[in-house]
Design a protein around this motif. Structure first.
Motif, PDB file in Angstrom:
ATOM      1  N   LEU A  17       0.826  -1.214   0.000  1.00  0.00           N
ATOM      2  CA  LEU A  17       0.000   0.000   0.000  1.00  0.00           C
ATOM      3  C   LEU A  17       0.858   1.262   0.000  1.00  0.00           C
ATOM      4  CD1 LEU A  17      -2.844  -0.928   2.519  1.00  0.00           C
ATOM      5  CD2 LEU A  17      -2.990  -0.828   0.022  1.00  0.00           C
ATOM      6  N   ARG A  20       2.549   1.629  -3.428  1.00  0.00           N
ATOM      7  CA  ARG A  20       1.572   1.911  -4.476  1.00  0.00           C
ATOM      8  C   ARG A  20       1.080   3.351  -4.420  1.00  0.00           C
ATOM      9  NH1 ARG A  20      -3.937  -1.103  -4.176  1.00  0.00           N
ATOM     10  NH2 ARG A  20      -4.336   0.658  -2.830  1.00  0.00           N
ATOM     11  N   SER A  22      -1.669   4.827  -3.433  1.00  0.00           N
ATOM     12  CA  SER A  22      -3.029   5.184  -3.849  1.00  0.00           C
ATOM     13  C   SER A  22      -4.003   4.758  -2.755  1.00  0.00           C
ATOM     14  CB  SER A  22      -3.385   4.534  -5.185  1.00  0.00           C
ATOM     15  OG  SER A  22      -3.368   3.140  -5.085  1.00  0.00           O
ATOM     16  N   ARG A  23      -5.209   5.184  -2.907  1.00  0.00           N
ATOM     17  CA  ARG A  23      -6.225   4.899  -1.898  1.00  0.00           C
ATOM     18  C   ARG A  23      -6.605   3.431  -1.916  1.00  0.00           C
ATOM     19  NH1 ARG A  23      -9.989   9.717  -0.755  1.00  0.00           N
ATOM     20  NH2 ARG A  23     -10.969   7.996   0.338  1.00  0.00           N
ATOM     21  N   LEU A  24      -7.153   2.977  -0.804  1.00  0.00           N
ATOM     22  CA  LEU A  24      -7.671   1.612  -0.735  1.00  0.00           C
ATOM     23  C   LEU A  24      -8.825   1.459  -1.712  1.00  0.00           C
ATOM     24  CD1 LEU A  24      -7.762   1.055   3.125  1.00  0.00           C
ATOM     25  CD2 LEU A  24      -6.222  -0.036   1.509  1.00  0.00           C
ATOM     26  N   ASN A  25      -8.949   0.276  -2.280  1.00  0.00           N
ATOM     27  CA  ASN A  25     -10.070   0.007  -3.170  1.00  0.00           C
ATOM     28  C   ASN A  25     -10.644  -1.370  -2.852  1.00  0.00           C
ATOM     29  OD1 ASN A  25      -8.501  -1.974  -4.579  1.00  0.00           O
ATOM     30  ND2 ASN A  25      -7.569  -0.340  -5.783  1.00  0.00           N
ATOM     31  N   TYR A  26     -11.662  -1.768  -3.586  1.00  0.00           N
ATOM     32  CA  TYR A  26     -12.317  -3.041  -3.297  1.00  0.00           C
ATOM     33  C   TYR A  26     -11.383  -4.239  -3.489  1.00  0.00           C
ATOM     34  CZ  TYR A  26     -12.854  -4.213  -8.248  1.00  0.00           C
ATOM     35  OH  TYR A  26     -12.613  -4.536  -9.547  1.00  0.00           O
ATOM     36  N   LYS A  27     -10.417  -4.128  -4.405  1.00  0.00           N
ATOM     37  CA  LYS A  27      -9.468  -5.223  -4.617  1.00  0.00           C
ATOM     38  C   LYS A  27      -8.575  -5.430  -3.395  1.00  0.00           C
ATOM     39  CE  LYS A  27      -9.254  -5.167  -9.634  1.00  0.00           C
ATOM     40  NZ  LYS A  27      -8.401  -5.079 -10.814  1.00  0.00           N
ATOM     41  N   ASP A  28      -8.307  -4.356  -2.663  1.00  0.00           N
ATOM     42  CA  ASP A  28      -7.518  -4.479  -1.440  1.00  0.00           C
ATOM     43  C   ASP A  28      -8.286  -5.270  -0.384  1.00  0.00           C
ATOM     44  OD1 ASP A  28      -5.427  -2.976  -2.552  1.00  0.00           O
ATOM     45  OD2 ASP A  28      -6.358  -1.103  -1.914  1.00  0.00           O
ATOM     46  N   SER A  91       1.654  -9.147  -4.544  1.00  0.00           N
ATOM     47  CA  SER A  91       1.267  -7.765  -4.825  1.00  0.00           C
ATOM     48  C   SER A  91       2.445  -6.827  -4.644  1.00  0.00           C
ATOM     49  CB  SER A  91       0.144  -7.320  -3.881  1.00  0.00           C
ATOM     50  OG  SER A  91      -1.017  -8.041  -4.116  1.00  0.00           O
TER      51      SER A  91
END
Length: 162
Positions: A17, A20, A22-28, A91
């Motif tokens: 994270l 990367r 970027s903000r958390l998303n559903y894939k996280d 990841s």
């Protein structure tokens, strides 16, 4: 010395994270759920289903291990290429390979070698018996290589539209 895999996977996830950026998303969220579920499934099969089987012949044990590495590489390579579910270490390795323009296989193998060295250092410092055997060495060279090959293959041949 025992280190909880959930703690280690959490560290990989946080590093992923941070790198990367970027903000958390559903894939996280899926990644976290998949990692926990994967651990439960592995433990179930290891301790409840496969514990009744004992293979005494060393050659067959090594062959079964290599076949297992092959199956793991193919399935994990496909899952990574599809991109819905990623596991924390993979990841992190994918992100490092993208950010620093390195081959995924080299990054993944580098992590395996770092883990091997860390295990050797901890073993020597703690004066405990060495737990690294031929399976570990086979895995270091075979899993990363096969995983990289399978990932690249499936990345070219699988898309979400298929």
């Amino acid at each position: 010395m025992y280190c909880n895999p959930t703690v280690i996977n959490s560290l990989f996830f946080v590093a992923y994270l941070l790198l990367r950026r970027s903000r958390l998303n559903y894939k996280d969220a899926i990644q976290v759920i998949a990692t926990i579920t994967n651990g439960v499934v592995i433990n179930f099969f290891l301790y409840n289903v496969l514990s009744i089987f004992t293979i005494e012949n060393y050659f067959y044990r090594v062959m079964l291990y290599i076949i297992g590495l092959g199956i793991a590489s193919i399935s994990l390579g496909a899952v990574l290429a599809i991109g819905i579910i990623k596991f924390p270490l993979e990841s992190l390795c994918l992100t490092i390979s993208e950010v620093f323009k390195k081959k995924f296989t080299a990054v993944r193998m580098s992590f395996d070698i770092i883990f091997l060295i860390a295990t050797l250092v901890i073993t020597l410092l703690a004066h405990t018996p060495l737990q690294i055997r031929e399976g570990t060495v086979i895995s270091i060279f075979l899993l990363s290589t096969l995983l990289g090959i399978c990932y690249e293959f499936f990345k070219k041949h699988l898309t979400m539209e298929e």
